[in-house]
Design a protein around this motif. Structure first.
Motif, mmCIF file in Angstrom:
data_model
loop_
_atom_site.group_PDB
_atom_site.id
_atom_site.type_symbol
_atom_site.label_atom_id
_atom_site.label_comp_id
_atom_site.label_asym_id
_atom_site.label_seq_id
_atom_site.Cartn_x
_atom_site.Cartn_y
_atom_site.Cartn_z
ATOM 1 N N ILE A 56 48.250 40.708 37.961
ATOM 2 C CA ILE A 56 47.477 40.975 39.171
ATOM 3 C C ILE A 56 46.530 42.151 38.952
ATOM 4 C CG2 ILE A 56 47.679 41.873 41.530
ATOM 5 C CD1 ILE A 56 50.303 40.175 41.721
ATOM 6 N N GLY A 57 47.022 43.195 38.320
ATOM 7 C CA GLY A 57 46.191 44.366 38.077
ATOM 8 C C GLY A 57 45.070 44.104 37.089
ATOM 9 N N VAL A 58 45.373 43.416 36.000
ATOM 10 C CA VAL A 58 44.348 43.126 34.999
ATOM 11 C C VAL A 58 43.221 42.308 35.619
ATOM 12 C CG1 VAL A 58 43.873 41.818 32.890
ATOM 13 C CG2 VAL A 58 45.860 43.335 32.994
ATOM 14 N N ASP A 59 43.573 41.321 36.447
ATOM 15 C CA ASP A 59 42.555 40.460 37.060
ATOM 16 C C ASP A 59 42.032 41.016 38.386
ATOM 17 O OD1 ASP A 59 41.172 37.962 36.474
ATOM 18 O OD2 ASP A 59 42.022 37.223 38.359
ATOM 19 N N ARG A 60 42.539 42.155 38.795
ATOM 20 C CA ARG A 60 42.142 42.803 40.054
ATOM 21 C C ARG A 60 42.196 41.836 41.243
ATOM 22 N NH1 ARG A 60 37.866 46.190 37.276
ATOM 23 N NH2 ARG A 60 38.616 48.338 37.336
ATOM 24 N N ARG A 61 43.325 41.196 41.427
ATOM 25 C CA ARG A 61 43.474 40.272 42.553
ATOM 26 C C ARG A 61 43.897 41.057 43.795
ATOM 27 N NH1 ARG A 61 45.440 34.341 40.443
ATOM 28 N NH2 ARG A 61 44.595 34.541 38.323
ATOM 29 N N GLU A 62 42.916 41.606 44.447
ATOM 30 C CA GLU A 62 43.176 42.502 45.567
ATOM 31 C C GLU A 62 43.832 41.797 46.749
ATOM 32 O OE1 GLU A 62 40.276 45.449 46.650
ATOM 33 O OE2 GLU A 62 39.180 45.133 44.774
ATOM 34 N N ARG A 63 43.798 40.463 46.793
ATOM 35 C CA ARG A 63 44.470 39.754 47.883
ATOM 36 C C ARG A 63 45.987 39.919 47.824
ATOM 37 N NH1 ARG A 63 41.758 36.506 44.556
ATOM 38 N NH2 ARG A 63 42.755 34.930 43.269
ATOM 39 N N PHE A 64 46.500 40.430 46.695
ATOM 40 C CA PHE A 64 47.933 40.692 46.574
ATOM 41 C C PHE A 64 48.289 42.123 46.961
ATOM 42 C CE2 PHE A 64 47.819 36.823 44.087
ATOM 43 C CZ PHE A 64 49.051 36.246 44.357
ATOM 44 N N ARG A 65 47.330 42.889 47.450
ATOM 45 C CA ARG A 65 47.587 44.304 47.756
ATOM 46 C C ARG A 65 48.782 44.464 48.699
ATOM 47 N NH1 ARG A 65 42.918 45.648 49.219
ATOM 48 N NH2 ARG A 65 42.331 46.952 47.426
ATOM 49 N N THR A 66 48.775 43.763 49.808
ATOM 50 C CA THR A 66 49.851 43.920 50.790
ATOM 51 C C THR A 66 51.187 43.479 50.209
ATOM 52 O OG1 THR A 66 48.329 43.620 52.646
ATOM 53 C CG2 THR A 66 50.667 43.236 53.072
ATOM 54 N N ARG A 67 51.174 42.396 49.457
ATOM 55 C CA ARG A 67 52.418 41.871 48.870
ATOM 56 C C ARG A 67 53.036 42.883 47.905
ATOM 57 N NH1 ARG A 67 56.968 39.660 48.186
ATOM 58 N NH2 ARG A 67 57.214 37.690 47.073
#
Length: 209
Positions: free
Chosen positions: A82-93
């Motif tokens: 998630i961090g490498v791809d910067r998937r910010e939609r997972f921030r809350t999760r």
């Protein structure tokens, strides 16, 4: 929340595909947790990094959720992808998982992801974590990783969220003393900041445009 093996929800392939692939005799999750890939002396870095970058781009959100719902090795790997791809939609999760601290080791990966996202919202999550867990001088969880990530965000955002934790005789000093009584070594805030920078700079250097 009880963990569920990905097989139970139709994603039985994700552990073998993303978590346990071997590099130099070590599974991916262990390489990530140890930071071995940051050493120029580790001869498997190029292969490891290319695969990590490719998998971070290719893995689906559903596969990531399957990993996040399982045990620490899977959650740690998911946090890195998630961090490498910067998937910010997972921030809350991942913020919820970090604050819950249900399993060991994976929290450092969540902190890496939040540092990579790099926004004020991520700083707020890290601040909330430190507010909750730094007073616990009997627990060594992910306080160092969270502080390192928050210091990086402060430096990039021009904020000072970490100041009240790192002030003399503040929460960080009290936590370090508690850990010392339990036999845990502690890094300085500056060292933790540099470690987070090393992780993020590594990911920046290999990210696609």
């Amino acid at each position: 929340m009880p963990s569920r093996h990905p097989e139970e929800i139709g994603y039985g392939h994700v552990v073998e595909s993303y978590v346990s692939r071997m590099y130099g005799g070590l599974p991916r999750y262990l390489v990530l947790n140890s930071g071995r890939f940051l050493s120029p002396r580790w001869r498997h870095t190029t292969r490891f990094t290319r695969h990590l970058l490719d998998d971070a781009a290719a893995i689906t959100d559903e596969e990531l959720e399957a990993l996040l719902g399982y045990e620490w090795r899977s959650r740690l790997t998911a946090g890195w992808l998630i961090g490498v791809d910067r998937r910010e939609r997972f921030r809350t999760r991942i913020g919820d998982l970090l604050l819950a601290s249900e399993v060991c080791y994976s929290g450092g990966a969540y902190c890496f992801a939040l540092a990579r996202f790099g926004t004020h919202a991520d700083a707020e999550i890290l601040t909330a974590y430190l507010d909750r867990y730094l007073p616990r001088t009997d627990l060594y969880y992910d306080q160092p990783a969270a502080l390192g990530a928050l210091l990086r965000l402060d430096a990039r955002l021009g904020t000072r969220h970490a100041d009240r934790f790192t002030e003399a005789d503040g929460l960080w000093d009290h936590w370090v003393k508690g850990m010392g009584r339990l036999g845990y070594p502690s890094d300085t805030p500056g060292e933790l900041h540099r470690w987070t920078d090393a992780q993020c700079n590594f990911a920046n250097g290999w990210s696609r445009p």
